[in-house]
Design a protein around this motif. Sequence first.
Motif, PDB file in Angstrom:
ATOM      1  N   ASP A   1       0.674  -1.292  -0.069  1.00 44.82           N
ATOM      2  CA  ASP A   1       0.053   0.040   0.124  1.00 44.82           C
ATOM      3  C   ASP A   1       0.938   1.251  -0.039  1.00 44.82           C
ATOM      4  O   ASP A   1       1.764   1.467   1.024  1.00 44.82           O
ATOM      5  CB  ASP A   1      -0.843  -0.035   1.177  1.00 44.82           C
TER       6      ASP A   1
ATOM      7  N   TYR B   1       3.761   7.064   2.532  1.00 47.79           N
ATOM      8  CA  TYR B   1       4.870   6.479   2.311  1.00 47.79           C
ATOM      9  C   TYR B   1       6.037   7.472   2.989  1.00 47.79           C
ATOM     10  O   TYR B   1       6.163   8.395   2.817  1.00 47.79           O
ATOM     11  CB  TYR B   1       5.107   6.546   0.959  1.00 47.79           C
TER      12      TYR B   1
ATOM     13  N   GLY C   1      -0.616   5.267  10.913  1.00 46.60           N
ATOM     14  CA  GLY C   1      -1.115   4.778   9.822  1.00 46.60           C
ATOM     15  C   GLY C   1      -0.250   4.996   8.517  1.00 46.60           C
ATOM     16  O   GLY C   1      -0.874   4.514   7.596  1.00 46.60           O
TER      17      GLY C   1
ATOM     18  N   THR D   1       1.871   3.488   5.671  1.00 47.51           N
ATOM     19  CA  THR D   1       1.716   2.047   5.042  1.00 47.51           C
ATOM     20  C   THR D   1       2.992   1.538   4.407  1.00 47.51           C
ATOM     21  O   THR D   1       3.060   0.640   4.142  1.00 47.51           O
ATOM     22  CB  THR D   1       0.644   2.239   3.877  1.00 47.51           C
TER      23      THR D   1
ATOM     24  N   LYS E   1       2.099  -5.178  11.877  1.00 46.54           N
ATOM     25  CA  LYS E   1       1.740  -4.790  10.703  1.00 46.54           C
ATOM     26  C   LYS E   1       2.531  -5.277   9.587  1.00 46.54           C
ATOM     27  O   LYS E   1       2.562  -4.527   8.500  1.00 46.54           O
ATOM     28  CB  LYS E   1       1.726  -2.943  10.780  1.00 46.54           C
TER      29      LYS E   1
ATOM     30  N   ARG F   1       1.110  -5.639   6.360  1.00 48.65           N
ATOM     31  CA  ARG F   1       0.484  -4.622   5.679  1.00 48.65           C
ATOM     32  C   ARG F   1       1.578  -3.301   5.497  1.00 48.65           C
ATOM     33  O   ARG F   1       1.105  -2.454   4.732  1.00 48.65           O
ATOM     34  CB  ARG F   1      -0.724  -4.115   6.744  1.00 48.65           C
ATOM     35  N   VAL F   2       2.506  -3.331   6.176  1.00 49.99           N
ATOM     36  CA  VAL F   2       3.328  -2.212   5.922  1.00 49.99           C
ATOM     37  C   VAL F   2       4.673  -2.518   5.335  1.00 49.99           C
ATOM     38  O   VAL F   2       5.473  -3.408   6.100  1.00 49.99           O
ATOM     39  CB  VAL F   2       3.676  -1.395   7.378  1.00 49.99           C
TER      40      VAL F   2
END
Length: 231
Positions: A8, A12, A36, A38, A68, A71-72
């Motif tokens: 994602d 950034y 939050g 990503t 995370k 996801r990260v």
Amino acid sequence: MSMRKNFDLSAYLVIGPENTNGRPAARIIAEAVRAGFTFVQIRSKTAEARELIDLTRAAAEIIAAQEKSERVALVVNDRLDVVLAARDAGVKVGGIHVGQSDIPPEICRKYLGADAIVGLSARTSALIDYVRTCDTSCVDYFGAGPLHPTATKPDAGRDAAGHVVTRTIEELAELHRVSPLPVVVGGGVKAADLPALRATGVEGFFVVSTIAGAAHPFAAAEELVHIWRSA
Ligand SMILES: Cc1ncc(COP(=O)(O)OP(=O)(O)O)c(N)n1
Ligand SMILES: Cc1nc(C(=O)O)sc1CCOP(=O)(O)O
Ligand SMILES: [Mg+2]
């Protein structure tokens, strides 16, 4: 699932020890990820390899501690050697970001394997034609910029005559239309830029100083994430 298929780009963070006004980069990464963000890129033009490996390890641990890791994404700028050394030491590092004069993406792919993320900075001159025609077979996303001139990377957008050429919002919308890959845009990006940038359709923004130079990095990161998500 491999992060290559699942990253994602929307918020950034690009960061290195020289960007933090003397504060630990790891602490700022933790705050941005908690707010939050990503995607994290470790980028330093001054740190030695060992310092980069240690910071990459710390970033991976921070992402894991916040549960995370799936996801990260975590990548390293320029330094294929650092990615390989970190991986060899068991660090979960997702890949690399390279520019036009760095190690070629196909070499990064060869050494990092099919599951790695390989990001490439799009050429600043003739940007639209470049992304339309370049070989993207071993690249996963494009970094484009600068949106504004930036002291963090004074050579960003500099043309043969030495002038800094920034990307217009119209150009970025066209870039999004023609690009076969997701695009993340940076260079002097601030909160006020995000609504127009989001409206171009690009997949995300990248920042160094708006977070790493902020008096309150968590609040700055939370504001950017909130604006992007609600724009
Ligand atoms: C996401 C992202 N986009 C562009 C760049 C710039 O890369 P490059 O042109 O290789 O310049 P340096 O960052 O190495 O100075 C980037 N780092 N990240
Ligand atoms: C790493 C980088 N690449 C750029 C490009 O235009 O390709 S601008 C840039 C630096 C961005 O830092 P800041 O958010 O502090 O302006
Ligand atoms: Mg580079």
